[in-house]
Design a protein around this motif. Structure first.
Motif, PDB file in Angstrom:
ATOM      1  N   ILE A   1       0.839  -1.201   0.000  1.00 57.69           N
ATOM      2  CA  ILE A   1       0.000   0.000   0.000  1.00 57.69           C
ATOM      3  C   ILE A   1       0.875   1.252   0.000  1.00 57.69           C
ATOM      4  O   ILE A   1       0.630   2.194  -0.770  1.00 57.69           O
TER       5      ILE A   1
ATOM      6  N   CYS B   1      -7.387  -5.176  -1.834  1.00 54.90           N
ATOM      7  CA  CYS B   1      -8.492  -4.232  -1.671  1.00 54.90           C
ATOM      8  C   CYS B   1      -9.358  -4.671  -0.501  1.00 54.90           C
ATOM      9  O   CYS B   1      -9.480  -5.852  -0.211  1.00 54.90           O
TER      10      CYS B   1
ATOM     11  N   MET C   1      -8.873   0.731   0.375  1.00 55.72           N
ATOM     12  CA  MET C   1      -7.507   0.223   0.556  1.00 55.72           C
ATOM     13  C   MET C   1      -7.020  -0.528  -0.694  1.00 55.72           C
ATOM     14  O   MET C   1      -6.340  -1.542  -0.616  1.00 55.72           O
TER      15      MET C   1
ATOM     16  N   ALA D   1      -4.785  -1.245  -3.727  1.00 58.14           N
ATOM     17  CA  ALA D   1      -3.401  -0.999  -4.120  1.00 58.14           C
ATOM     18  C   ALA D   1      -2.944  -2.070  -5.098  1.00 58.14           C
ATOM     19  O   ALA D   1      -3.216  -3.249  -4.904  1.00 58.14           O
TER      20      ALA D   1
END
Length: 179
Positions: A25, A79, A92, A94
């Motif tokens: 991330i 995710c 989230m 990435a």
């Protein structure tokens, strides 16, 4: 000679994945490494994007999953999916900067939508995006998400979410029907 990339595998993250997911991330959004991809926020936010406790909270939360995406045993994307009644929240997200632009994002978001629809029976996917990220919002619009104009403030002063480099940041809600 077959040069097709190996297939992606999807699984739920565990506590053992937290450090690798934080590194992924951070690499996609912050610092110089993020500039290899197009999702960087390095010009608008410095500092961290997340931390181990934040990722672990998502992994362990009820009605939440951190979908982990692997290729050849290596984590390449993730995710968050969270069940919120009639809709699911997508966050989230990435993808490894070295792999951005290869269509992974499209495949992953489609799989996340499918899993949310089939697992929870939700009819919509919601997400929030920093409103000044026009290129990213346009990418989501091409995937069927629509801008709602509904915004929430950016958490200025809470360095867990980064150190803003401008004073006009806010989150905009994007929504997609999952028919």
């Amino acid at each position: 000679m077959d040069t097709a990339p190996s297939p992606l595998t999807y699984r739920d993250a565990t506590a053992d994945d937290v450090d690798a997911l934080v590194a992924l991330i951070e690499s996609a959004y912050r610092g110089e490494s993020s500039r290899a991809g197009w999702t960087t926020e390095a010009d608008i936010l410095q500092g961290q994007r997340t931390d181990p406790q934040g990722v672990l909270d998502v992994v362990e939360a009820p009605d939440s999953r951190l979908l982990t995406v692997e290729r050849e045993g290596m984590i390449v994307a993730c995710c968050q999916l969270e069940h919120r009644g009639a809709h699911a929240y997508f966050g989230m997200f990435a993808v490894s900067p070295a792999l951005q632009g290869e269509g992974l994002g499209k495949a992953i978001i489609a799989e996340a939508e499918r899993q949310a629809r089939e697992t929870w029976g939700v009819t919509e996917m919601h997400m929030t995006v920093i409103s000044v990220r026009e290129d990213l919002i346009a990418w989501y619009e091409r995937r069927g998400y629509r801008r709602t104009g509904r915004t929430t403030p950016f958490p200025y002063g809470d360095e867990r979410f980064g150190i803003p480099q401008r004073d006009d940041l806010r989150f905009e809600l994007l929504v997609k029907p999952l028919a």
